[in-house]
Scaffold this motif. Structure first.
Motif: not given
Length: 354
Positions: A334-354
């Motif tokens: 939908r072009s609903d981003v200004k202007y690039r998404f970036v993933i914070d990989m801390a969120s992935l590490k928190q999920e893996a540790a849970a």
């Protein structure tokens, strides 16, 4: 082997979901990287959903990677643990063809190895990208992130940045030239910033009048709404260079006629369907060029990173957790981003540790 985890799609119709896999142990020439941030590129979506041919599943995307070196192979002199580094779209090439010898690995005549969706040189195996916690890459394809660049906002430079920098550099855009940028998305906003830093007079073309304020804030000198026939006619025969970043079929002739004699228009957007046919007379009557460009080689990508550091250029980003990646894909559509998404990989590490 290194136990790794990330988010991958199992086929073209299922959402990205947690995925456990293995990375190789670092070889003599390898660098192991703890991934901190990964940009989200529209080509990730195209590949995951098999909108471009050749998708290999499971598909774990991501080729705008910034992280810290954790280990290096015995033969690596260029990097050491703790270094802030990046990995872009390419992790290997044949290294012997004319293109590779010229530092243009993106045009490898054997076919480069993509950071994800392989296939690996020699084995044909699939490669897994940056939506993950760790990656192992040959040092020749690892980039130094210069001091002064925000690591998260630098991640999109590794695709959006080099995709726009390379043609601007190849066609020698410089101070005093008039340069048009078509489209203000992930690629277009980087093109505006880079062309302005090169000294050009930058004109942004958009179908959306509401993008005028953003375009001017990003560095455009003028904004032209491409649906305004009078405004377009006023720009005829005046551009040295036009960079077209739009990834949807559209009328190229309406921009070709804006080029001055010997001007060039370069396409970097990659629509799934062809553009309408171009009128040849719009090229031959002014000796205009219509060309394309694909990312950049490793040396040029490092040059681009250094240029951006010197000029204070990074991407405009919205940070997201990995758990929001499927919603981010829908928002990209939908072009609903200004202007690039970036993933914070801390969120992935928190999920893996849970």
């Amino acid at each position: 082997m290194i136990r790794a985890f990330g988010y991958a799609a199992q086929d073209a119709t299922t959402p990205l979901a947690p995925f456990t896999f293995e990375r190789r142990e670092p070889r003599e020439s390898d660098v192991e990287i703890d991934i901190l941030y990964c940009g989200v590129c529209h080509s990730d979506l195209h590949t995951v959903r098999s909108e471009w041919s050749g998708t290999l599943y499971p598909c774990l995307p991501g080729h705008e990677i910034v992280g810290r070196v954790t280990r290096v192979g015995s033969g690596v002199q260029k990097f050491k643990p703790g270094d802030l580094v990046g990995v872009g779209c390419i992790v290997d090439s044949c290294r012997t063809c004319n293109s590779c010898r010229d530092g243009l690995e993106q045009y490898c005549e054997v076919g480069f190895t993509g950071t994800y969706n392989g296939p690996e040189q020699g084995t044909g195996a699939n490669t897994y990208g940056g939506y993950s916690n760790v990656i192992v890459v040959d040092a020749s394809f690892v980039l130094r992130i210069p001091d002064g660049l925000d690591p998260a906002a630098a991640a999109p430079l590794l695709c959006a940045g080099i995709t726009t920098y390379s043609p601007l550099r190849r066609w020698r855009v410089q101070r005093g030239q008039k340069v048009g940028i078509v489209g203000l998305g992930g690629l277009g906003h980087m093109a505006v910033k880079i062309a302005r830093a090169m000294g050009a007079h930058v004109v942004l073309f958009t179908t959306s009048p509401n993008k005028r304020e953003d375009a001017l804030a990003l560095g455009a000198h003028e904004v032209v709404v491409s649906r305004d026939k009078e405004a377009m006619a006023a720009q005829r025969n005046s551009f040295d260079f036009i960079l077209d970043t739009v990834a949807a079929p559209h009328d190229l002739d309406s921009y070709l006629v804006l080029l001055a004699r010997d001007g060039a228009m370069v396409l970097v957007g990659a629509p799934a369907e062809p553009h309408p046919a171009t009128t040849v007379f719009n090229l031959i009557m002014k000796r205009r060029q219509l060309a394309g460009s694909l990312i950049g080689g490793i040396a040029e990508t490092q040059e681009m990173l250094d240029f951006c550091a010197q000029n204070g250029i990074t991407a405009e980003i919205e940070m997201i957790p990995i758990q929001s990646i499927n919603q981010a894909y829908e928002r990209m559509l939908r072009s609903d981003v200004k202007y690039r998404f970036v993933i914070d990989m801390a969120s992935l590490k928190q999920e893996a540790a849970a």
